[in-house]
Write an enzyme that holds these catalytic residues in place. Sequence first.
Site, PDB file in Angstrom:
ATOM      1  N   HIS A   1      29.140  18.739  16.669  1.00  0.00           N
ATOM      2  CA  HIS A   1      30.409  20.134  17.105  1.00  0.00           C
ATOM      3  C   HIS A   1      29.782  20.301  18.777  1.00  0.00           C
ATOM      4  O   HIS A   1      31.001  20.510  19.965  1.00  0.00           O
ATOM      5  CB  HIS A   1      30.253  21.037  16.457  1.00  0.00           C
ATOM      6  CG  HIS A   1      28.990  21.775  16.453  1.00  0.00           C
ATOM      7  ND1 HIS A   1      28.143  21.238  15.089  1.00  0.00           N
ATOM      8  CD2 HIS A   1      28.137  22.697  17.218  1.00  0.00           C
ATOM      9  CE1 HIS A   1      27.092  21.432  15.935  1.00  0.00           C
ATOM     10  NE2 HIS A   1      26.305  22.663  16.428  1.00  0.00           N
TER      11      HIS A   1
ATOM     12  N   HIS B   1      19.024  -4.611  31.091  1.00  0.00           N
ATOM     13  CA  HIS B   1      17.486  -4.888  29.774  1.00  0.00           C
ATOM     14  C   HIS B   1      16.745  -4.651  28.462  1.00  0.00           C
ATOM     15  O   HIS B   1      15.936  -5.395  28.899  1.00  0.00           O
ATOM     16  CB  HIS B   1      16.397  -3.599  30.903  1.00  0.00           C
ATOM     17  CG  HIS B   1      16.479  -4.215  32.338  1.00  0.00           C
ATOM     18  ND1 HIS B   1      15.223  -4.026  33.907  1.00  0.00           N
ATOM     19  CD2 HIS B   1      17.559  -5.200  33.922  1.00  0.00           C
ATOM     20  CE1 HIS B   1      15.175  -4.703  34.690  1.00  0.00           C
ATOM     21  NE2 HIS B   1      17.012  -5.074  34.611  1.00  0.00           N
TER      22      HIS B   1
ATOM     23  N   THR C   1      22.223  17.587  22.652  1.00  0.00           N
ATOM     24  CA  THR C   1      20.614  16.804  23.168  1.00  0.00           C
ATOM     25  C   THR C   1      21.186  15.377  23.809  1.00  0.00           C
ATOM     26  O   THR C   1      20.400  14.428  24.308  1.00  0.00           O
ATOM     27  CB  THR C   1      19.732  17.413  23.454  1.00  0.00           C
ATOM     28  OG1 THR C   1      19.405  17.000  22.234  1.00  0.00           O
ATOM     29  CG2 THR C   1      19.399  18.840  23.470  1.00  0.00           C
ATOM     30  N   GLY C   2      21.401  14.870  22.910  1.00  0.00           N
ATOM     31  CA  GLY C   2      21.536  12.851  22.407  1.00  0.00           C
ATOM     32  C   GLY C   2      20.219  13.227  21.648  1.00  0.00           C
ATOM     33  O   GLY C   2      20.272  11.644  20.878  1.00  0.00           O
ATOM     34  N   ILE C   3      19.148  13.796  21.556  1.00  0.00           N
ATOM     35  CA  ILE C   3      17.690  13.190  21.343  1.00  0.00           C
ATOM     36  C   ILE C   3      18.147  13.592  19.851  1.00  0.00           C
ATOM     37  O   ILE C   3      17.925  11.846  19.151  1.00  0.00           O
ATOM     38  CB  ILE C   3      17.022  14.631  21.122  1.00  0.00           C
ATOM     39  CG1 ILE C   3      16.981  14.568  22.758  1.00  0.00           C
ATOM     40  CG2 ILE C   3      16.079  14.040  20.433  1.00  0.00           C
ATOM     41  CD1 ILE C   3      16.048  16.075  23.149  1.00  0.00           C
ATOM     42  N   GLY C   4      19.038  14.136  19.040  1.00  0.00           N
ATOM     43  CA  GLY C   4      18.622  13.710  17.433  1.00  0.00           C
ATOM     44  C   GLY C   4      19.960  12.416  17.142  1.00  0.00           C
ATOM     45  O   GLY C   4      19.519  12.149  16.498  1.00  0.00           O
ATOM     46  N   MET C   5      20.936  11.979  18.065  1.00  0.00           N
ATOM     47  CA  MET C   5      21.697  11.511  17.603  1.00  0.00           C
ATOM     48  C   MET C   5      20.699   9.920  17.569  1.00  0.00           C
ATOM     49  O   MET C   5      20.975   8.542  16.754  1.00  0.00           O
ATOM     50  CB  MET C   5      23.070  11.344  18.482  1.00  0.00           C
ATOM     51  CG  MET C   5      24.247  12.120  18.666  1.00  0.00           C
ATOM     52  SD  MET C   5      24.270  11.852  16.538  1.00  0.00           S
ATOM     53  CE  MET C   5      26.168  12.076  17.293  1.00  0.00           C
TER      54      MET C   5
ATOM     55  N   CYS D   1      25.765  14.635  20.934  1.00  0.00           N
ATOM     56  CA  CYS D   1      25.526  15.982  20.858  1.00  0.00           C
ATOM     57  C   CYS D   1      24.942  16.866  21.636  1.00  0.00           C
ATOM     58  O   CYS D   1      25.036  16.326  23.062  1.00  0.00           O
ATOM     59  CB  CYS D   1      24.669  15.776  19.522  1.00  0.00           C
ATOM     60  SG  CYS D   1      22.676  14.913  20.218  1.00  0.00           S
TER      61      CYS D   1
END
Length: 138
Positions: A9, A98, A67-71, A65
């Site tokens: 969400h 790379h 922060t993108g961190i959990g994903m 998400c």
Amino acid sequence: MKVILASDHAGLELRQELVAALAAQGVAHEDVGPSTRDSVDYPDFAARVSRAVASGEATLGVLVCGTGIGMSIVANKHKGIRAALCTTEFEARMARAHNDANVLCLGQRVVGPAWAAPSWRRSSALLSRAAAMSGASR
Ligand SMILES: O=C(CO)[C@H](O)[C@H](O)COP(=O)(O)O
């Protein structure tokens, strides 16, 4: 080439922006939701995209998400997934060139419009360029 995208969400609007950018560029893609801002569990969507990329059903994945961190944490638990959490176009380019990253993770609350409108616009270009850099035909 096919790009599969999902969010929770908290990443809905950025994902929709990216879907529109891919559609405008004629890049084959699949948007697996969610379709509303109702709260959902990001690991479910990370798993859906990761399985699709790992199996070859899709070439590249995008997960958004807050922060993108959990994903990125969840995606990288899947065999064959090299998920990169990127906040700049440079990071996305390097992740492809790379690191052979096959899943791009973004944080709407980091690069999204409510926090930084210019970054929001850059992130659309970021995905498009990352997809184009795959070298696969559209
Ligand atoms: O960034 C995230 C995971 O890494 C989630 O999007 C975030 O935790 C969702 O928060 P909330 O339920 O408070 O909207």
